[in-house]
Structure formats: structure tokens, C-alpha cells
Design a protein around this motif. Structure first.
Motif, mmCIF file in Angstrom:
data_model
loop_
_atom_site.group_PDB
_atom_site.id
_atom_site.type_symbol
_atom_site.label_atom_id
_atom_site.label_comp_id
_atom_site.label_asym_id
_atom_site.label_seq_id
_atom_site.Cartn_x
_atom_site.Cartn_y
_atom_site.Cartn_z
ATOM 1 N N ARG A 45 0.840 -1.197 0.000
ATOM 2 C CA ARG A 45 0.000 0.000 0.000
ATOM 3 C C ARG A 45 0.873 1.243 0.000
ATOM 4 O O ARG A 45 1.925 1.275 0.626
ATOM 5 C CB ARG A 45 -0.883 0.035 1.244
ATOM 6 C CG ARG A 45 -1.986 -0.958 1.212
ATOM 7 C CD ARG A 45 -2.866 -0.731 2.399
ATOM 8 N NE ARG A 45 -4.131 -1.389 2.216
ATOM 9 C CZ ARG A 45 -5.145 -1.251 3.022
ATOM 10 N NH1 ARG A 45 -5.037 -0.482 4.077
ATOM 11 N NH2 ARG A 45 -6.256 -1.878 2.801
ATOM 12 N N ARG A 46 0.410 2.229 -0.704
ATOM 13 C CA ARG A 46 1.129 3.501 -0.678
ATOM 14 C C ARG A 46 0.717 4.261 0.564
ATOM 15 O O ARG A 46 -0.455 4.313 0.911
ATOM 16 C CB ARG A 46 0.797 4.335 -1.918
ATOM 17 C CG ARG A 46 1.377 3.740 -3.170
ATOM 18 C CD ARG A 46 1.207 4.691 -4.324
ATOM 19 N NE ARG A 46 2.332 4.497 -5.191
ATOM 20 C CZ ARG A 46 3.023 5.469 -5.733
ATOM 21 N NH1 ARG A 46 2.689 6.708 -5.536
ATOM 22 N NH2 ARG A 46 4.049 5.220 -6.496
ATOM 23 N N ARG A 47 1.688 4.845 1.195
ATOM 24 C CA ARG A 47 1.394 5.618 2.398
ATOM 25 C C ARG A 47 0.929 7.010 2.003
ATOM 26 O O ARG A 47 1.345 7.561 0.993
ATOM 27 C CB ARG A 47 2.635 5.731 3.263
ATOM 28 C CG ARG A 47 3.061 4.372 3.807
ATOM 29 C CD ARG A 47 4.204 4.493 4.733
ATOM 30 N NE ARG A 47 3.738 5.165 5.935
ATOM 31 C CZ ARG A 47 4.541 5.575 6.897
ATOM 32 N NH1 ARG A 47 5.817 5.396 6.799
ATOM 33 N NH2 ARG A 47 4.062 6.178 7.962
ATOM 34 N N ALA A 48 0.092 7.566 2.816
ATOM 35 C CA ALA A 48 -0.366 8.930 2.593
ATOM 36 C C ALA A 48 0.807 9.885 2.815
ATOM 37 O O ALA A 48 1.672 9.624 3.655
ATOM 38 C CB ALA A 48 -1.505 9.274 3.548
ATOM 39 N N PRO A 49 0.871 10.956 2.047
ATOM 40 C CA PRO A 49 1.977 11.892 2.241
ATOM 41 C C PRO A 49 1.940 12.489 3.650
ATOM 42 O O PRO A 49 0.867 12.737 4.200
ATOM 43 C CB PRO A 49 1.751 12.962 1.174
ATOM 44 C CG PRO A 49 0.339 12.811 0.753
ATOM 45 C CD PRO A 49 -0.039 11.395 1.000
ATOM 46 N N GLN A 50 3.108 12.663 4.206
ATOM 47 C CA GLN A 50 3.191 13.201 5.552
ATOM 48 C C GLN A 50 2.786 14.666 5.545
ATOM 49 O O GLN A 50 3.203 15.430 4.695
ATOM 50 C CB GLN A 50 4.623 13.069 6.080
ATOM 51 C CG GLN A 50 5.097 11.642 6.178
ATOM 52 C CD GLN A 50 4.366 10.866 7.247
ATOM 53 O OE1 GLN A 50 3.985 11.421 8.261
ATOM 54 N NE2 GLN A 50 4.139 9.601 6.994
ATOM 55 N N GLY A 51 1.947 15.043 6.486
ATOM 56 C CA GLY A 51 1.499 16.432 6.582
ATOM 57 C C GLY A 51 2.543 17.292 7.280
ATOM 58 O O GLY A 51 3.575 16.818 7.754
ATOM 59 N N ARG A 62 0.571 17.476 14.109
ATOM 60 C CA ARG A 62 0.360 17.448 12.658
ATOM 61 C C ARG A 62 -0.897 18.258 12.336
ATOM 62 O O ARG A 62 -1.911 18.148 13.017
ATOM 63 C CB ARG A 62 0.196 16.007 12.205
ATOM 64 C CG ARG A 62 0.330 15.810 10.727
ATOM 65 C CD ARG A 62 0.345 14.333 10.355
ATOM 66 N NE ARG A 62 1.281 13.533 11.120
ATOM 67 C CZ ARG A 62 2.582 13.434 10.867
ATOM 68 N NH1 ARG A 62 3.098 14.093 9.861
ATOM 69 N NH2 ARG A 62 3.359 12.677 11.602
ATOM 70 N N PRO A 65 -4.530 18.398 6.004
ATOM 71 C CA PRO A 65 -4.014 18.709 4.662
ATOM 72 C C PRO A 65 -4.503 20.039 4.106
ATOM 73 O O PRO A 65 -3.824 20.637 3.280
ATOM 74 C CB PRO A 65 -4.535 17.558 3.793
ATOM 75 C CG PRO A 65 -4.915 16.486 4.730
ATOM 76 C CD PRO A 65 -5.243 17.130 6.028
ATOM 77 N N ASN A 66 -5.668 20.515 4.531
ATOM 78 C CA ASN A 66 -6.174 21.771 3.985
ATOM 79 C C ASN A 66 -5.646 22.982 4.749
ATOM 80 O O ASN A 66 -6.051 24.103 4.463
ATOM 81 C CB ASN A 66 -7.704 21.769 3.963
ATOM 82 C CG ASN A 66 -8.300 21.662 5.351
ATOM 83 O OD1 ASN A 66 -7.624 21.232 6.279
ATOM 84 N ND2 ASN A 66 -9.543 22.045 5.496
#
Length: 89
Positions: A45-51, A62, A65-66
Motif C-alpha cells: 500500500r502507498r502511504r499517505a503523504p506526511q502532513g 500534525r 491537509p487543507n
């Protein structure tokens, strides 16, 4: 069919190697059965980009994202406080 034609057909099948009674298992048949099976492909699985991480009075955490960091907060005298100013859309 008479006996001559039966013998001729049996001889022809034996020469061609397709007579079921006369056919022996070949070593290549057993090798084909013992061949290794192809390993399954494991997909990761691809990991979500780090915020981004922002620090405020409650500590560093953290941010969603918005939200964006647009600088450091200033006190009443205009001096930097070391805390991040965060705004969210």
C-alpha cells in the motif's frame, strides 16, 4: 476389421508412440509436474503523504491537509513568539 488390419493399426500406433497401452511415462512429464509455481505478486500500500507539523501553545502536532503554515506568530510588541501561525481553508 480382420486381424491383419488390427495388427497394422497397433504397430502404427506403437511406432508413433500414441498407443495408450504401450506408452510409458516420460521423465519430462514428471519434471513438468514438479516445476516450481510462480510466486504471487505482493502489492504494498502507498502511504499517505506526511502532513506538516506546526507548534503552538499546546505543543507540536500534525496539521490537516487543507491547513498551511504562513509564518510565526508575533506578540504585541512585534517580537516573534516561536509559535507557528496556521490558517485553514
Amino acid at each position: 476389421m480382420n486381424i491383419r488390419s488390427t495388427i497394422a493399426v497397433a504397430a502404427a500406433l506403437a511406432i508413433l508412440g500414441t498407443a495408450p497401452a504401450l506408452a510409458a511415462s516420460k521423465p519430462s512429464d514428471t519434471l513438468a509436474l514438479a516445476a516450481k509455481k510462480k510466486k504471487p505478486v505482493v502489492r504494498t500500500r502507498r502511504r499517505a503523504p506526511q502532513g506538516q507539523i506546526a507548534c503552538d501553545w499546546n505543543g507540536c502536532h500534525r496539521i490537516p491537509p487543507n491547513c498551511r503554515i504562513y509564518g510565526t506568530q508575533l506578540d504585541w510588541n512585534g517580537d516573534p513568539t516561536g509559535m507557528d501561525a496556521v490558517y485553514c481553508r
